[in-house]
Design an enzyme around this catalytic site. Structure first.
Site, short mmCIF file in Angstrom:
data_model
loop_
_atom_site.label_atom_id
_atom_site.label_comp_id
_atom_site.label_asym_id
_atom_site.label_seq_id
_atom_site.Cartn_x
_atom_site.Cartn_y
_atom_site.Cartn_z
N ARG A 101 -95.45 62.69 48.65
CA ARG A 101 -94.87 63.77 47.99
C ARG A 101 -93.39 63.29 47.36
NH1 ARG A 101 -93.81 69.27 51.11
NH2 ARG A 101 -95.72 69.42 50.16
N HIS A 128 -99.40 70.41 42.43
CA HIS A 128 -99.60 70.33 44.40
C HIS A 128 -101.00 70.55 44.25
CE1 HIS A 128 -98.97 70.46 48.36
NE2 HIS A 128 -98.39 71.58 48.50
N GLN A 131 -102.86 71.59 47.59
CA GLN A 131 -102.71 73.00 47.86
C GLN A 131 -103.91 74.06 47.58
OE1 GLN A 131 -99.96 74.82 50.21
NE2 GLN A 131 -101.49 76.17 50.00
N ASP A 224 -95.12 82.36 44.90
CA ASP A 224 -94.64 81.14 45.34
C ASP A 224 -92.94 81.46 45.46
OD1 ASP A 224 -94.09 78.74 46.50
OD2 ASP A 224 -94.35 77.46 44.58
N CYS A 267 -98.48 79.91 49.49
CA CYS A 267 -98.61 78.28 50.05
C CYS A 267 -97.48 78.26 51.21
CB CYS A 267 -98.25 77.40 48.98
SG CYS A 267 -96.93 77.35 48.26
N ARG A 295 -105.65 73.86 54.45
CA ARG A 295 -104.99 72.36 54.01
C ARG A 295 -105.65 71.18 54.93
NH1 ARG A 295 -99.73 72.21 51.99
NH2 ARG A 295 -100.22 70.00 51.62
N1 NVA Z 1 -93.07 75.32 44.55
C1 NVA Z 1 -92.82 74.92 45.94
C2 NVA Z 1 -94.34 74.71 46.77
C3 NVA Z 1 -93.92 74.33 48.28
C4 NVA Z 1 -95.04 74.09 48.85
C5 NVA Z 1 -91.80 73.67 46.05
O1 NVA Z 1 -92.44 72.74 45.09
O2 NVA Z 1 -91.13 73.58 46.52
#
Ligand code: NVA
Length: 309
Positions: A101, A128, A131, A224, A267, A295
């Site tokens: 990540r 992502h 997800q 989101d 998410c 997930r």
């Molecule tokens: N768009 C959000 C997703 C979190 C799972 C982020 O990048 O923080």
């Protein structure tokens, strides 16, 4: 050459469907596949905060017979203390796969280019994809199918989730709609790539700044956070009284335009009263807890698929 999962379109439509089938099978029998028996180690590297991703990969690697090793990005300092290439060449001699990540998509692409073992994108600024696999599994469970359904995402159309819904949804043959302010719409190259995929899968892509037009008759309504990780300095502008996203909030009024049987997804982490109202996320149309659980199954499926490929 190892296969990697860096963005949603790294899986073809046929492969994506096979991974989702595999995820459903692993959900029915958590220990059906043991490709990491040994145990072999999978490195989980986090340069940004995490809860669900660390949890689901830790449990998932263990259930596949392996041993997860979490690496705090502040200790490893990949790209500053030593180069991405050097880190990768050290890791890939000892681990079975690398899950990362991080911020720039270019960095995970660089890691994959140097890695002899699968590299999985556990969220970058641009995508992502893990997800979205979980989300597709969730939609399939609740709706029985994916192709032909309308999946609407409203909110920050320029973030990683919006981009991944475009690519992953188009791959699944869905009609993907994005409702976002003109200032925060998806990157043009990603929208074009999604449209190209949709042309082959029977799906479609529609991007609008009208939240009601985006949601009308939709089978799935998604949002989101308005402040993604790395954007904390902009939180005041993004969430304040003048928020460009205010009219894209998923509340009862907006969801009333969707299909009567629409499901609502997020998410997480969710900020009730901002991108989603409490009555919606905690209400009967919400499937967010299934989504969070999935997930685990989706990531086990894609990891075991890549290890075999
Ligand atoms: N768009 C959000 C997703 C979190 C799972 C982020 O990048 O923080």
């Amino acid at each position: 050459m190892s296969r990697h999962f860096l963005r949603d379109d790294d899986l073809t439509p046929v492969e994506q469907a096979a991974v989702l089938d595999r995820a459903a099978a692993l959900k029915a029998d958590h220990f059906a596949l043991r490709p990491l028996q040994g145990p072999r180690v999978v490195a989980l590297i986090f340069d940004k905060p995490t809860l669900r991703t660390q949890l689901s990969f830790t449990v998932g690697v263990a259930e596949l017979g392996g041993q997860p090793m979490t690496v705090d990005g502040r200790l490893a300092q990949i790209g500053s203390r030593e180069s991405i290439a050097d880190v990768t060449r050290v890791l890939d001699r000892q681990v079975a796969a690398i899950v990362w990540r991080t911020y720039e998509q270019a960095n995970i692409e660089q890691m994959a280019a140097h890695s002899a073992v699968p590299v999985i994108n556990a969220l970058t600024d641009d995508f992502h994809p893990c997800q979205i696999l979980a989300d597709l599994l969730t939609i399939r469970e609740h709706k029985g199918t994916l192709a032909g359904l309308t999946m609407t995402y409203v909110g920050d159309g320029a973030n990683n989730m919006a981009h991944s819904y475009l690519l992953g949804g188009a791959t699944a043959g869905m009609h993907v709609r994005i409702g976002a302010p003109g200032t925060h719409q998806p990157r043009a190259d990603i929208a074009e790539r999604a449209a190209e995929i949709a042309a082959h899968t029977g799906g479609s892509v529609q991007i609008t700044d009208d939240p009601v037009a985006a949601v009308v008759a939709a089978d799935v309504v998604i949002t989101d956070t308005w402040v993604s990780m790395g954007q904390e300095a902009e939180a005041g502008d993004r969430k304040g009284a003048e928020s460009p996203f205010a009219k894209y909030a998923v509340d009862g009024a907006l969801v009333s335009h969707a299909d009567d049987h629409a499901i609502v997804m997020h998410c997480l982490p969710a900020y009730r009263g901002f991108e989603i109202s409490a009555d919606v996320i905690d209400g009967p149309q919400s499937v967010v807890w299934d989504e969070a659980e999935n997930r685990l199954h989706a990531q086990k499926a894609v990891l075991s698929f890549l290890l075999e490929s």
